[in-house]
Every structure is written in structure tokens, then in C-alpha cells.
Scaffold this motif. Structure first.
Motif: not given
Length: 270
Positions: A3, A22-27, A68, A70, A188, A245, A250
Motif C-alpha cells: 500500500s 483478499s481481492r486481487e489487486g495491483e500496485q 499484480k 493475490s 491499470n 481485472l 477497474e
């Protein structure tokens, strides 16, 4: 967690814990990270491929890259991981104190995410971080700073090849824009982030992009992501709820609208 990146005075060492998946995300990863998987598994995907870390695995994640992720807890348990952020200020001080300097990285060198050997030094270090709540209490800022320095020195001893990564303080240089975008269009992130990672100002990025692709970045990204989604749904049998995703959208409703506008059929009916 990805984060934020922080100096040693705040959140330099972060503990992640999740009961449900947890919801998969990217950063965008702005600082180097030394991590340890306490429980469950973590899959990290960069432009080169996927890397999965299980309980007991150590990892190093290089700064200035798109990832990304997960997070999957074990059956009936919690996802748990420790992350130590190696901020640039600390690394610069160590460079001055010990005379460490980076050599130019070799062409085709190791990628930005790598598995580290589970050495006794690493295990002892993680054990010293167990009283996590105590370390985060006010007044322990100097202790946290020492732990970050310790992590850097341990990395250099166990993996000396990381010297050229840790002490490379340069901003990303100008790179092949076409190759980078073809490899990273699924992420994204804002255009200014793509510009930074390719070694360009935003204005130069847009100008170079239109010369190469004969399209604006926003229009090209949407079309390229829709092409990838069409392939994954039609040829690979994946569901739109899994795809949107993964290819960089988004919102499912926006993805469905853009898909139908382009292909004349809703993705769920393809």
C-alpha cells in the motif's frame, strides 16, 4: 502489503493478516521490499511472469515496477506476511557508511521479483520481528531504523549480487516504449506512471506513444485490453468477472459496456 512505501520512522515494517481471500489487486512498488511468508500463499505477477511464495519463503521485490498480487490464506487459517521496506534514505546512508556502489546491471539480468534462500540469517532476523505490536509502539522509531539497516546488511551478505540493485539510485532510464507497453498494458495505472517507468516526461511519453502506435495512449490501452479480454473469454473459456481485472479494467460494468461497443456482443454472451 504494497500500500505504501515508508521511511524507517513510520511503517517501515508491515504485517499483513487476512482471514478470507483478499481481492486481487495491483500496485506500483516504489521501494525495495524484503518479505517473508508466515502463512498462506502470495502470488505476484510482473511483466515477466508469476511468482508464488508459500509459507516459509523469503522474497525480494525490486522498486519501480508494476505488480499484480493475490493473497490466499491456508485452509481454515489466516494469510500472514511480513514486509520490510528498504527506503532510499536508509540505503543512501549505508552506501556512504560502507562505500557500497552499484555497477551497471548486466543485460538480461534477474527480474524484479525473486525468491531468496531460507538462510539461518534470514530466519533469525524474522524471529527478531515477531513482537510486531511492540515494534510499532511510539518511541521505537530508532529500533525500526536499525532493523531496516540490519535487513539491508543481511541481504548483502546472503545475496551479494543485490548490491547493484539496492544502491542504484537512478530514476528509470529511457527504454523501448513499444516493448514496455506491450508487456505491461494489463496494469491499470495512470499515464504519468507509465511515463516515469519508461524514462519520459508525460508530454514526451504521449508524443512518442502516438509516433509508435498511431493512437493516443488511452485509446490504445482500452483497445489492447479489450483484445486480450476477447481472447481469454473466447479461446480460454474464462468468465468476464475473472478477466476484467486481469486485463486492466477497474469496473465490470464499464468493461462490459466497452466490450459490447467494440465487438457488438456482451462479454457474457460471447
Amino acid at each position: 502489503m504494497f500500500s505504501s512505501a515508508a521511511g524507517p520512522s513510520r511503517s517501515a515494517i508491515q504485517y499483513s493478516c487476512y482471514v478470507a481471500r483478499s481481492r486481487e489487486g495491483e500496485q506500483f512498488v516504489p521501494e525495495h521490499i524484503f518479505g517473508y511468508q508466515l502463512a498462506g500463499s502470495l502470488t505476484m505477477t510482473d511483466g515477466h511472469g508469476a511468482h508464488t511464495f508459500e509459507e516459509g519463503d523469503f522474497r525480494f521485490c525490486q522498486r519501480n515496477q508494476l505488480v499484480k498480487f493475490s493473497k490466499q490464506p491456508p485452509a481454515g487459517g489466516e494469510f500472514q506476511a511480513l514486509s520490510v521496506y528498504l527506503d532510499q534514505e536508509t540505503l543512501r546512508r549505508i552506501s556512504l557508511d560502507y562505500g557500497y556502489q552499484a555497477a551497471p546491471p548486466p543485460v538480461g539480468g534477474a527480474g524484479g521479483i525473486r525468491r531468496l534462500p531460507a538462510t539461518p540469517l534470514y530466519r533469525s532476523f524474522v524471529a527478531s520481528l515477531r513482537p510486531y505490536e511492540h515494534l510499532q509502539q511510539p518511541g521505537n522509531e530508532h529500533l525500526l531504523a536499525l532493523k531496516v539497516r540490519e535487513a539491508v546488511l543481511l541481504l548483502l551478505q546472503a545475496n551479494p549480487e543485490l548490491r547493484d540493485v539496492l544502491f542504484d539510485f537512478a530514476a528509470p532510464g529511457k527504454i523501448d516504449l513499444e516493448a514496455f507497453m506491450s508487456q505491461n498494458f494489463r496494469f491499470n495505472v495512470a499515464l504519468k506512471r507509465f511515463a516515469y517507468l519508461t524514462g519520459r516526461s508525460l508530454a514526451t511519453f504521449k508524443r512518442d506513444f502516438e509516433k509508435i502506435f498511431r493512437s493516443s495512449p488511452s485509446r490504445w490501452l482500452q483497445q489492447r485490453r479489450l483484445q486480450e479480454a476477447h481472447y481469454l473469454i473466447k479461446e480460454k473459456g474464462q468468465a468476464p468477472s475473472e478477466v476484467y481485472l486481469a486485463v486492466g479494467f477497474e469496473d465490470l460494468s464499464h468493461f462490459s459496456f466497452a466490450f459490447k461497443k467494440t465487438y457488438g456482443v456482451a462479454p457474457s454472451r460471447l
